[in-house]
Motif scaffolding. Structure first.
Motif, short mmCIF file in Angstrom:
data_model
loop_
_atom_site.label_atom_id
_atom_site.label_comp_id
_atom_site.label_asym_id
_atom_site.label_seq_id
_atom_site.Cartn_x
_atom_site.Cartn_y
_atom_site.Cartn_z
N VAL A 316 -22.77 -35.52 11.73
CA VAL A 316 -22.35 -34.05 12.47
C VAL A 316 -21.83 -33.19 11.43
O VAL A 316 -20.74 -33.64 10.78
CB VAL A 316 -21.47 -34.55 13.31
CG1 VAL A 316 -21.22 -33.09 14.20
CG2 VAL A 316 -22.34 -35.49 14.63
N LYS A 317 -22.23 -32.03 11.23
CA LYS A 317 -21.70 -31.05 10.58
C LYS A 317 -20.07 -30.80 10.93
O LYS A 317 -20.14 -30.52 12.15
CB LYS A 317 -22.41 -29.83 10.48
CG LYS A 317 -21.94 -28.60 9.62
CD LYS A 317 -22.91 -27.55 9.69
CE LYS A 317 -22.14 -26.17 8.94
NZ LYS A 317 -23.14 -25.02 9.02
N ASP A 318 -19.35 -30.78 9.92
CA ASP A 318 -18.00 -30.31 10.50
C ASP A 318 -17.17 -31.19 11.48
O ASP A 318 -16.36 -30.51 12.31
CB ASP A 318 -17.72 -28.96 10.86
CG ASP A 318 -18.21 -27.97 9.51
OD1 ASP A 318 -18.05 -28.30 8.58
OD2 ASP A 318 -18.86 -26.95 9.81
N GLY A 319 -17.72 -32.47 11.83
CA GLY A 319 -17.29 -33.37 12.94
C GLY A 319 -17.67 -34.64 12.46
O GLY A 319 -18.12 -35.20 11.51
N ALA A 320 -16.92 -35.60 13.17
CA ALA A 320 -17.13 -36.98 13.16
C ALA A 320 -18.54 -37.59 13.30
O ALA A 320 -19.02 -36.86 14.33
CB ALA A 320 -15.88 -37.89 13.96
N PRO A 321 -18.99 -38.59 12.84
CA PRO A 321 -20.41 -39.01 13.18
C PRO A 321 -20.37 -39.74 14.62
O PRO A 321 -19.45 -40.04 14.91
CB PRO A 321 -20.41 -39.84 11.92
CG PRO A 321 -19.31 -40.14 11.45
CD PRO A 321 -18.27 -39.26 11.80
N VAL A 322 -21.44 -39.67 15.33
CA VAL A 322 -21.72 -40.13 16.43
C VAL A 322 -22.41 -41.42 16.39
O VAL A 322 -23.76 -41.08 16.07
CB VAL A 322 -22.29 -39.08 17.30
CG1 VAL A 322 -22.73 -39.59 18.84
CG2 VAL A 322 -21.41 -37.86 17.65
N THR A 323 -22.10 -42.45 17.21
CA THR A 323 -22.66 -43.74 17.24
C THR A 323 -23.21 -44.02 18.20
O THR A 323 -22.37 -43.99 19.12
CB THR A 323 -22.09 -44.86 16.36
OG1 THR A 323 -21.56 -44.43 14.77
CG2 THR A 323 -22.58 -46.14 16.41
N ARG A 324 -24.34 -44.39 18.82
CA ARG A 324 -24.93 -44.86 19.98
C ARG A 324 -25.87 -46.07 19.77
O ARG A 324 -26.49 -46.26 18.73
CB ARG A 324 -25.96 -43.68 20.63
CG ARG A 324 -25.04 -42.31 21.12
CD ARG A 324 -24.49 -42.61 22.51
NE ARG A 324 -23.66 -41.26 22.73
CZ ARG A 324 -24.21 -40.26 23.33
NH1 ARG A 324 -25.67 -40.16 23.45
NH2 ARG A 324 -23.56 -39.06 23.62
N THR A 325 -25.93 -46.66 20.70
CA THR A 325 -26.74 -47.67 20.84
C THR A 325 -27.97 -47.52 21.64
O THR A 325 -27.76 -47.06 22.84
CB THR A 325 -26.13 -49.22 21.54
OG1 THR A 325 -25.01 -49.39 20.72
CG2 THR A 325 -27.17 -50.09 21.46
N LEU A 326 -29.12 -47.47 21.15
CA LEU A 326 -30.41 -47.28 21.90
C LEU A 326 -31.28 -48.39 22.30
O LEU A 326 -31.51 -49.44 21.66
CB LEU A 326 -31.42 -46.32 20.86
CG LEU A 326 -30.75 -45.08 20.33
CD1 LEU A 326 -31.90 -44.51 19.40
CD2 LEU A 326 -30.75 -44.28 21.36
N TYR A 327 -31.66 -48.40 23.64
CA TYR A 327 -32.30 -49.54 24.21
C TYR A 327 -33.66 -49.38 24.43
O TYR A 327 -34.21 -48.36 24.88
CB TYR A 327 -31.40 -50.08 25.26
CG TYR A 327 -29.84 -50.46 25.43
CD1 TYR A 327 -29.71 -51.59 25.09
CD2 TYR A 327 -28.98 -49.40 25.13
CE1 TYR A 327 -28.48 -51.93 24.96
CE2 TYR A 327 -27.85 -49.87 25.11
CZ TYR A 327 -27.49 -50.97 24.73
OH TYR A 327 -26.12 -51.46 24.94
N ALA A 328 -34.48 -50.36 24.35
CA ALA A 328 -35.87 -50.37 24.63
C ALA A 328 -36.37 -51.67 25.28
O ALA A 328 -35.63 -52.84 24.93
CB ALA A 328 -36.63 -50.03 23.34
N THR A 329 -37.45 -51.75 25.70
CA THR A 329 -38.19 -52.81 26.39
C THR A 329 -39.54 -53.16 25.87
O THR A 329 -39.98 -52.48 24.85
CB THR A 329 -38.33 -52.84 27.83
OG1 THR A 329 -39.25 -51.62 28.19
CG2 THR A 329 -36.91 -52.28 28.49
N ARG A 330 -40.18 -53.99 26.13
CA ARG A 330 -41.68 -54.07 25.91
C ARG A 330 -42.56 -53.18 26.06
O ARG A 330 -43.47 -52.95 25.43
CB ARG A 330 -42.05 -55.63 26.58
CG ARG A 330 -42.40 -55.43 27.97
CD ARG A 330 -43.42 -56.13 28.75
NE ARG A 330 -42.76 -57.84 28.43
CZ ARG A 330 -43.59 -58.84 29.00
NH1 ARG A 330 -44.72 -58.39 29.79
NH2 ARG A 330 -43.37 -60.32 28.78
N TYR A 331 -42.03 -52.20 27.07
CA TYR A 331 -42.95 -51.10 27.33
C TYR A 331 -42.54 -49.89 26.36
O TYR A 331 -43.38 -48.98 26.15
CB TYR A 331 -42.56 -50.69 28.84
CG TYR A 331 -42.99 -51.57 29.86
CD1 TYR A 331 -44.29 -52.06 30.02
CD2 TYR A 331 -41.74 -52.34 30.53
CE1 TYR A 331 -44.50 -53.05 31.14
CE2 TYR A 331 -42.07 -53.56 31.48
CZ TYR A 331 -43.48 -53.78 31.82
OH TYR A 331 -43.73 -54.72 32.63
#
Length: 755
Positions: A316-331
């Motif tokens: 992120v410009k001029d800010g702390a990075p953002v960490t997220r967990t992305l979830y997926a299925t067989r679909y």
């Protein structure tokens, strides 16, 4: 800005080549009127190379900005809270970055691309190298908006795959940006919890009219195409014109999206084609039953499966990075819509399967169309590849055949399967109104059926989709396959292909009415076709006489009535009173009992009709509201349409004709109003773009065209506004196709590039 002659000289100077032994890519580029590049090469790699070079010269910043998006780097360079349009919605850069991270399965994209033809792989790779060549040699040639930016850097092979995949999923996954970006298990923090279904109305940014005439309808007994795609005026989904030639082997001309190497709508010596956005649904949502002990595990036939997790960190410009967990299925990825009861809870979640994810077969589909000799070969191309992503194909050939085909990459879900597998929550009016196909994801048998004849598992075979070949005409203006020809309705197919037996849009009704009138008046030739395409007739004005009778009952509306009475019932730039009617109809169209004669499936092109006298109070209210709307913005009630709807180019106003497609204007133009407190202007945002009328003579194709917003987005380019001025004047240009025609129309020096 360089004078035109100096700019062309600079381009010619760029032709210095590397030694012959090192040349793996080479092309020549000759420009003609309005900057059309005619690219000649010895192979597909060379065509892609020249195409990429010309694309960078004309629209380099648009491509660079698209790369920034698909790389999921907007937050890094532009800040996480700034916005960008993705899937027809304004979303934050952070949401865009999370979404593009979710769909960017690079191993899967690489594998899908590797299965396509050598020609398709070569032209895509050549495009990348050509774009990079122009960036390397002429960084000053990029527009000021991106010139010198840290994010303006060379394109990688993976970048190209990401761009193509984003285009394929534009009206399937992309409208669910927020729903995918904000999905998180119960108790986890998300950016928002008020996300609902995607707004189908926003898809109006993409539309089109397509007409194909067969030999029984034309003056010379040969086929003819009228193509008028309604696409955005800004961003990556703009068209550019181009001509690609391998002497003796490949020769196609027309329009293509600015970041794609190929012609998407166009013609060769024997066929011409166009596209319109289909009503088919190209994705399915699956409702999941979750493991009571773990909301990141779901049950298939009673057996638990773990969701896949991928942790992504967005700089992120001029800010702390953002960490997220992305979830997926067989679909596919998880999507959450909590505001409409489709959130991720301890017991239920929703996941998306997109028929166009990794659809790189599209490149082969368009290359095969470009080589086709008749509409039957086009049918075979799109049916065997199932690579056309989300558009109908309308085509004609020199032999006098006309074809409509709603054949795309669509889920193989029959009407019977939908009855057996529709999740109960998908049967609600809310879900049906959003056009959502919601299947039971807890049963493996409810996944898409697999037909061995299709090139990818789960796609609907061509035999179950709509194809019409006739000798008179076919048409489409974004309603379903049902009325490809109004006098021969198509039999009902799977609901995923769109509504059947349903009320048609005013634009569809307008097109059918104009075509039937034109045919009744005699054979159709290119001049008649061009006049029809740009007549700017307003179909809703057919109800104006009854509306004026109601208007006359209220004395306070005398000036309003007078302006509407004097209006010429078109959306031409000099039409006085057009904006008053458009503002009125935007409200009147929502009146529940507006028409006395309801829709009748036996007469779909003419019903509903006749203004209902019982709707008079609501009509008067709408007239008063429209009058106030104009007066509040200091717009005269009889203002000329072009004084309200225009674009500014280099400090000059260019009036823009055409108007809202919902009102039944074939030359559709959707515009955004200026903010309150500023002089009122409607600035075109989407609508008529690359327009072509193509017929066939004794010596080959005869093509005339307009490009409403011009070839280039760079204000320093000589091709920045000339097309827009021509469109404003309804001036068509003849597209030079043969070497002799190109030589006669040549502007500037031919550019030769190689490396």
């Amino acid at each position: 800005m360089k004078p035109r002659h100096l700019l062309l000289a600079t381009l010619a100077a760029s032709s210095a080549a590397t030694p012959a032994l090192a040349q793996r890519h080479s092309a020549t580029i000759t420009r003609t009127e309005q900057g059309i590049p005619h690219i000649v090469a010895k192979d597909m790699a060379g065509l892609g190379y020249g195409s990429g070079y010309a694309a960078a010269q004309d629209n380099g910043c648009v491509i660079a900005d698209t790369l920034l998006t698909v790389r999921a780097e907007r937050s890094k360079f532009l800040g996480k809270d700034a916005t960008v349009n993705v899937g027809f919605s304004e979303v934050t850069n952070l949401e865009s970055d999370l979404y593009h991270s979710a769909i960017s399965d690079l191993p899967g994209l690489r594998a899908a691309q590797a299965k396509t033809s050598a020609d398709n792989r070569a032209i895509i790779e050549g495009f990348r190298i050509g774009y990079n060549r122009y960036l390397r040699d002429h960084p000053e040639g990029f527009a000021a908006e991106c010139r010198g930016s840290a994010w303006l850097r060379p394109m990688s092979g993976d970048d190209m795959l990401l761009m193509v995949n984003a285009a394929m999923t534009l009206i399937s996954s992309a409208p669910l940006v927020k729903q995918i970006a904000d999905a998180a298990p119960p108790g986890a923090k998300t950016a928002a919890n008020d996300t609902g279904f995607p707004d189908a109305a926003k898809h109006i940014g993409l539309g089109s009219n397509g007409w194909a005439f067969g030999g029984d309808a034309t003056a010379n007994k040969r086929g003819m195409i009228v193509g008028n795609p309604h696409f955005p005026w800004s961003g990556p989904n703009r068209f550019r014109r181009l001509h690609l030639t391998i002497p003796g082997k490949f020769d196609v001309m027309g329009g293509g999206l600015v970041f794609m190497p190929t012609v998407g709508i166009g013609f060769n010596k024997s066929i011409a084609w166009t596209h319109t956005v289909t009503t088919a649904t190209h994705f399915s949502l699956f409702e999941l039953q979750l493991d009571p002990a773990d909301p990141t595990r779901y049950l298939i036939d009673g057996k638990p499966e773990a969701m896949t997790r991928r942790e992504v960190t967005i700089a992120v410009k001029d800010g702390a990075p953002v960490t997220r967990t992305l979830y997926a299925t067989r679909y596919g990825p998880i999507a959450a819509m909590p505001s409409v009861g489709f959130g991720w809870t301890a017991t239920t979640a929703y996941t998306l399967r997109d028929a166009n994810q990794a659809n790189f077969r599209s490149g082969d589909a368009w290359l095969r169309i470009a080589r086709a000799r008749n509409v039957g070969e086009i049918r075979d191309a799109i049916g065997e590849t199932l690579g056309i992503p989300w558009v109908n194909t309308i085509a004609a050939d020199a032999q006098g055949n006309a074809m409509y085909a709603d054949v795309t990459a669509v889920p193989n879900v029959s009407a019977d399967k939908l009855k057996q597998c529709a999740a109960p929550s998908g049967k609600t009016p809310l879900a049906r109104g959003a056009g959502i196909t919601l299947l039971d994801g807890a049963r493996a048998a409810c996944d898409w059926d697999v037909d061995p004849s299709t090139p990818a598992p789960g796609l609907m075979p061509v035999a179950n989709q709509a194809v019409v070949i006739r000798r008179d005409y076919v048409q489409n203006s974004n309603d379903s396959y049902w009325l490809a020809h109004p006098n021969a309705p198509y039999a009902q197919l799977s609901p995923v292909l769109g509504p059947w037996g349903a009320r048609q849009s005013l634009r569809t009704r307008s097109g059918i009415a104009e075509l039937e009138r034109a045919r009744a008046a005699g054979p159709i030739d290119p001049d008649k076709a061009k006049a029809l395409a740009m007549a700017n007739a307003v179909y809703a004005a057919e109800f104006l006489s009854d509306i004026l009778k109601i208007c006359a009952t209220r004395a306070e509306l005398a000036e309003t009535c007078a302006a509407l009475y004097a209006w010429d019932r078109t959306a031409n730039a000099d039409s006085k009173g057009a904006w008053l009617f458009f503002a009125f109809w935007q409200q009147a169209a929502r009146i529940p009992n507006l028409f006395a004669v309801p829709f009748d499936a036996a007469h779909p092109a003419t019903t509903p009709n006749t203004i209902n006298p019982a709707a008079a109070p609501a009509i008067l209210t709408a007239l008063e509201s429209a009058t106030k709307q104009l007066r509040d913005r200091d717009v005269p009630l009889d203002a000329a349409w072009g004084s309200v709807q225009y674009v500014e180019r280099k400090g000059e106003r260019i009036p823009v004709h055409g108007g809202p497609g919902q009102i039944g204007i074939l030359n559709a133009m959707g515009s955004n109003p200026s903010a309150a407190g500023k002089p009122f202007v409607l600035t075109p945002a989407h609508g008529t773009s690359y327009v072509q009328v193509v017929s066939f003579g004794d010596k080959g194709p005869v093509a005339e065209s307009m490009l409403s917003y011009s070839q280039s987005t760079n204000p320093d380019s000589p091709w920045y506004d000339d097309g827009t001025r021509a469109y404003a004047a309804k001036k068509w240009i003849r597209l030079p196709f043969t070497p002799a025609e190109i030589a006669a129309a040549k502007q500037g020096e031919t550019v030769k590039i190689s490396e």
